[in-house]
Write a protein that holds these residues in place. Structure first.
Motif, PDB file in Angstrom:
ATOM      1  N   GLN A 235       0.829  -1.206   0.000  1.00 18.57           N
ATOM      2  CA  GLN A 235       0.000   0.000   0.000  1.00 18.57           C
ATOM      3  C   GLN A 235       0.861   1.252   0.000  1.00 18.57           C
ATOM      4  O   GLN A 235       0.522   2.251  -0.646  1.00 18.57           O
ATOM      5  N   TYR A 236       1.975   1.213   0.700  1.00 19.97           N
ATOM      6  CA  TYR A 236       2.895   2.350   0.730  1.00 19.97           C
ATOM      7  C   TYR A 236       3.435   2.646  -0.672  1.00 19.97           C
ATOM      8  O   TYR A 236       3.415   3.792  -1.134  1.00 19.97           O
ATOM      9  N   HIS A 237       3.915   1.628  -1.348  1.00 20.11           N
ATOM     10  CA  HIS A 237       4.486   1.840  -2.682  1.00 20.11           C
ATOM     11  C   HIS A 237       3.415   2.279  -3.691  1.00 20.11           C
ATOM     12  O   HIS A 237       3.668   3.163  -4.526  1.00 20.11           O
ATOM     13  N   ARG A 238       2.240   1.703  -3.614  1.00 25.27           N
ATOM     14  CA  ARG A 238       1.174   2.101  -4.538  1.00 25.27           C
ATOM     15  C   ARG A 238       0.755   3.554  -4.287  1.00 25.27           C
ATOM     16  O   ARG A 238       0.456   4.291  -5.232  1.00 25.27           O
ATOM     17  N   LEU A 239       0.734   3.948  -3.029  1.00 26.73           N
ATOM     18  CA  LEU A 239       0.413   5.343  -2.712  1.00 26.73           C
ATOM     19  C   LEU A 239       1.446   6.282  -3.322  1.00 26.73           C
ATOM     20  O   LEU A 239       1.098   7.309  -3.919  1.00 26.73           O
ATOM     21  N   ASN A 240       2.721   5.944  -3.207  1.00 29.86           N
ATOM     22  CA  ASN A 240       3.768   6.787  -3.787  1.00 29.86           C
ATOM     23  C   ASN A 240       3.630   6.898  -5.301  1.00 29.86           C
ATOM     24  O   ASN A 240       3.862   7.965  -5.877  1.00 29.86           O
ATOM     25  N   GLN A 241       3.283   5.788  -5.946  1.00 32.21           N
ATOM     26  CA  GLN A 241       3.129   5.841  -7.401  1.00 32.21           C
ATOM     27  C   GLN A 241       2.004   6.788  -7.798  1.00 32.21           C
ATOM     28  O   GLN A 241       2.085   7.477  -8.824  1.00 32.21           O
ATOM     29  N   GLU A 242       0.952   6.847  -6.991  1.00 31.27           N
ATOM     30  CA  GLU A 242      -0.142   7.776  -7.259  1.00 31.27           C
ATOM     31  C   GLU A 242       0.255   9.216  -6.940  1.00 31.27           C
ATOM     32  O   GLU A 242       0.001  10.139  -7.718  1.00 31.27           O
ATOM     33  N   LEU A 243       0.877   9.418  -5.797  1.00 31.36           N
ATOM     34  CA  LEU A 243       1.255  10.776  -5.384  1.00 31.36           C
ATOM     35  C   LEU A 243       2.222  11.416  -6.366  1.00 31.36           C
ATOM     36  O   LEU A 243       2.170  12.635  -6.601  1.00 31.36           O
ATOM     37  N   PHE A 244       3.116  10.607  -6.945  1.00 25.89           N
ATOM     38  CA  PHE A 244       4.155  11.153  -7.813  1.00 25.89           C
ATOM     39  C   PHE A 244       3.870  10.914  -9.296  1.00 25.89           C
ATOM     40  O   PHE A 244       4.788  11.011 -10.115  1.00 25.89           O
ATOM     41  N   ARG A 245       2.626  10.616  -9.627  1.00 24.20           N
ATOM     42  CA  ARG A 245       2.260  10.632 -11.036  1.00 24.20           C
ATOM     43  C   ARG A 245       2.526  12.019 -11.596  1.00 24.20           C
ATOM     44  O   ARG A 245       2.233  13.039 -10.950  1.00 24.20           O
ATOM     45  N   LEU A 246       3.075  12.089 -12.799  1.00 28.68           N
ATOM     46  CA  LEU A 246       3.505  13.374 -13.333  1.00 28.68           C
ATOM     47  C   LEU A 246       2.350  14.370 -13.429  1.00 28.68           C
ATOM     48  O   LEU A 246       2.522  15.562 -13.137  1.00 28.68           O
ATOM     49  N   ASP A 247       1.163  13.885 -13.797  1.00 25.69           N
ATOM     50  CA  ASP A 247       0.045  14.822 -13.905  1.00 25.69           C
ATOM     51  C   ASP A 247      -0.336  15.399 -12.545  1.00 25.69           C
ATOM     52  O   ASP A 247      -0.702  16.570 -12.434  1.00 25.69           O
ATOM     53  N   ARG A 248      -0.234  14.587 -11.487  1.00 20.46           N
ATOM     54  CA  ARG A 248      -0.521  15.103 -10.145  1.00 20.46           C
ATOM     55  C   ARG A 248       0.538  16.107  -9.709  1.00 20.46           C
ATOM     56  O   ARG A 248       0.226  17.147  -9.116  1.00 20.46           O
ATOM     57  N   VAL A 249       1.794  15.799  -9.985  1.00 19.20           N
ATOM     58  CA  VAL A 249       2.883  16.717  -9.630  1.00 19.20           C
ATOM     59  C   VAL A 249       2.674  18.072 -10.308  1.00 19.20           C
ATOM     60  O   VAL A 249       2.742  19.126  -9.670  1.00 19.20           O
ATOM     61  N   LEU A 250       2.414  18.041 -11.600  1.00 16.12           N
ATOM     62  CA  LEU A 250       2.242  19.295 -12.337  1.00 16.12           C
ATOM     63  C   LEU A 250       0.994  20.043 -11.878  1.00 16.12           C
ATOM     64  O   LEU A 250       1.001  21.289 -11.816  1.00 16.12           O
ATOM     65  N   ARG A 251      -0.048  19.311 -11.543  1.00 15.73           N
ATOM     66  CA  ARG A 251      -1.272  19.969 -11.084  1.00 15.73           C
ATOM     67  C   ARG A 251      -1.043  20.666  -9.740  1.00 15.73           C
ATOM     68  O   ARG A 251      -1.522  21.785  -9.523  1.00 15.73           O
ATOM     69  N   ARG A 252      -0.307  20.016  -8.853  1.00  9.81           N
ATOM     70  CA  ARG A 252      -0.010  20.643  -7.563  1.00  9.81           C
ATOM     71  C   ARG A 252       0.831  21.900  -7.760  1.00  9.81           C
ATOM     72  O   ARG A 252       0.589  22.932  -7.128  1.00  9.81           O
ATOM     73  N   ILE A 253       1.820  21.810  -8.623  1.00 10.98           N
ATOM     74  CA  ILE A 253       2.679  22.969  -8.857  1.00 10.98           C
ATOM     75  C   ILE A 253       1.888  24.119  -9.459  1.00 10.98           C
ATOM     76  O   ILE A 253       2.106  25.296  -9.127  1.00 10.98           O
ATOM     77  N   SER A 254       0.927  23.793 -10.311  1.00  9.99           N
ATOM     78  CA  SER A 254       0.132  24.854 -10.941  1.00  9.99           C
ATOM     79  C   SER A 254      -0.722  25.615  -9.933  1.00  9.99           C
ATOM     80  O   SER A 254      -1.151  26.743 -10.201  1.00  9.99           O
ATOM     81  N   HIS A 255      -0.972  25.024  -8.759  1.00 10.20           N
ATOM     82  CA  HIS A 255      -1.782  25.683  -7.746  1.00 10.20           C
ATOM     83  C   HIS A 255      -0.947  26.542  -6.789  1.00 10.20           C
ATOM     84  O   HIS A 255      -1.507  27.205  -5.917  1.00 10.20           O
ATOM     85  N   ILE A 256       0.383  26.523  -6.931  1.00  8.63           N
ATOM     86  CA  ILE A 256       1.201  27.433  -6.130  1.00  8.63           C
ATOM     87  C   ILE A 256       0.922  28.858  -6.606  1.00  8.63           C
ATOM     88  O   ILE A 256       0.983  29.131  -7.802  1.00  8.63           O
ATOM     89  N   PRO A 257       0.577  29.790  -5.699  1.00 13.38           N
ATOM     90  CA  PRO A 257       0.221  31.153  -6.127  1.00 13.38           C
ATOM     91  C   PRO A 257       1.331  31.832  -6.912  1.00 13.38           C
ATOM     92  O   PRO A 257       2.519  31.504  -6.775  1.00 13.38           O
ATOM     93  N   ARG A 258       0.940  32.790  -7.732  1.00 14.91           N
ATOM     94  CA  ARG A 258       1.902  33.523  -8.545  1.00 14.91           C
ATOM     95  C   ARG A 258       2.903  34.296  -7.690  1.00 14.91           C
ATOM     96  O   ARG A 258       3.969  34.682  -8.169  1.00 14.91           O
TER      97      ARG A 258
END
Length: 456
Positions: free
Chosen positions: A398-421
């Protein structure tokens, strides 16, 4: 009358041979780490230069270059030990001693288990080194090392600047510290027992001067809590750093300080000084906060604290501890949902009871047989769980599967896009540069885990 020699403290007596010292940072069993200069190497070299300036020092990071005891020319070897590196250190130290070298071990793990460490060393430094390092080197020179040296917790004024330029390797960041000690009583942490529950601060002018002289374009604040303790002191430090040129840094913080009346003023000062990312501890529910005595660092409105940091243009990464004996599989699912809801990065770790902590004393009877210290990395399940659905294998999967989801590239980019200007562009860029190596390392760790568990 005794003749003056002109030698300073720690210098060799006339006729003594030059002493050679090699300081080694041990090989870590899990490669998912940011390429950070191991701070103990450059600092202990500086302490040696202050206390025994005639000693010739070599620094080696075993994570960056292959090294065997036979390659070491010096007659004295020092290593700082974390729990996960202890097996590698002990094997390396044993081989060094077979070749006739004196070995000194220090660090949090051996301070917690000095008798264990003493089986593999000529001397063990327990606690902080500043008060005893000169004695250690003098005794090593004379061949009369004691079994144990117990360091005192000294004031932090006048510390030597880290030695630069002696390390080979591909490093991105250099680490600095501004304080020691922690008043909080989290049961899974050894900082309070190692450094004390009273915070000792370095003089602000010395910290700023050291960072300006030694830091690169991006640097790491290695404090357990970058704004813990005295908020006015934190604000003054950040304001002093703002006048320097080293403008991009990250570190560990708590959520309680943000909720103080001076919290937003402190955040502004921190952001002005170049803080771009904060990693903070987060327990999934009130039961965990109570079980681990971690509520002190969280405050009453931790979601608001996260929002305030984000609004200030600071990237937030949460450390979430999973897999404790009171936890369920649902905790892994809720962690992913938390990342999506708060738009934050999350670095999950499997609960690991480390020697020197209250948690270790509580969990010791439940530790799985055959699990060496090299398994105590936060990515392995090392104790029994009362729920069969939370077997060691299931927790790890479960730990490894969670990491694979958290660090999916689309999730990473989506999180970064929400950092304020307000943090653009460097916060966005540096956040990406820190997450991509972690994504790669965690992907490899997952593939290794699948191979070791015969999964296709």
């Amino acid at each position: 009358m005794e003749k003056e020699t002109g030698r300073g403290p720690g210098e060799a007596e006339q006729g003594n041979a030059l002493m050679l010292l090699t300081i080694v940072s041990p090989q870590f069993p899990f490669s998912g780490r940011v390429p950070l200069v191991p701070p103990i190497l450059e600092y202990l070299a500086a302490l040696t230069g202050r206390d025994a300036p005639d000693v010739d020092v070599t620094l080696i990071d075993a994570n960056q270059q292959d090294i065997s005891p036979a390659d070491i020319a010096s007659n004295l070897v020092a290593l700082s030990v974390m729990t996960a590196t202890a097996p590698w250190v002990y094997a390396f130290a044993d081989e060094c001693r077979r070749e006739g070298k004196q070995v000194i071990l220090g660090g949090i793990h051996v301070s917690a288990l000095p008798e264990e460490a003493a089986c593999h060393a000529d001397a063990v430094v327990i606690g902080e080194a500043e008060s005893v390092w000169r004695d250690v080197l003098d005794d090593a020179r004379r061949g009369v090392l004691k079994k144990f040296y117990r360091g005192e917790r000294l004031p932090l004024e006048g510390l030597p600047k880290p030695v630069d330029g002696k390390l080979k390797g591909n490093y991105h960041f250099r680490a600095f510290f501004t304080m020691r000690g922690c008043p909080y009583r989290c049961t899974f942490c050894s900082v309070r027992r190692f450094f004390g529950d009273t915070i000792r601060y370095r003089p602000i002018s010395e910290v700023a001067e050291e960072i300006e002289a030694c830091a690169g374009k991006v640097w790491f604040n290695g404090d357990d809590n970058i704004w813990g303790g005295d908020l006015n002191r934190s604000i003054e430090l950040f304001q002093e750093l703002s006048s320097g040129s080293r403008k991009h840094w990250y570190g560990f913080g708590d959520l309680r300080a943000i909720q103080d009346a001076a919290g937003e003023r402190m955040l502004k000062a921190a952001r002005d000084s170049g803080l771009f990312s904060v990693w903070v501890g987060w327990e999934n529910d009130e039961a965990q906060l109570s079980t681990f005595k971690a509520g002190g660092k969280q405050g009453k409105d931790r979601i608001s604290a996260v929002r305030k940091m984000q609004d200030a243009g600071i990237d937030v990464v949460l450390f979430v501890v999973l897999g404790g004996r009171q936890d369920t599989l649902d905790g892994f699912k809720r962690t992913l949902e938390l990342s999506e809801r708060l738009k934050v990065g999350i670095h999950p770790v499997l609960l690991t009871p480390l020697p020197g902590t209250e948690l270790f004393e509580e969990y010791q009877e439940f530790l799985l047989p055959g699990m060496g210290w090299e398994c105590f990395t936060g990515v392995r399940a090392v104790f029994e769980h009362p729920d069969p659905a939370m077997s060691a294998r299931n927790r790890e999967e479960q730990y490894h599967r969670l990491n694979q989801e958290l660090f999916r590239l689309d999730r990473v980019l989506r999180r970064i896009s929400h950092i304020p200007r307000s943090g653009f562009p460097m916060t966005h860029f540096l956040s990406l540069m820190m997450q991509l190596p972690m994504k790669k390392a965690l992907g490899k760790a997952y593939q290794d885990w699948r191979s070791n568990n015969s999964l296709s």
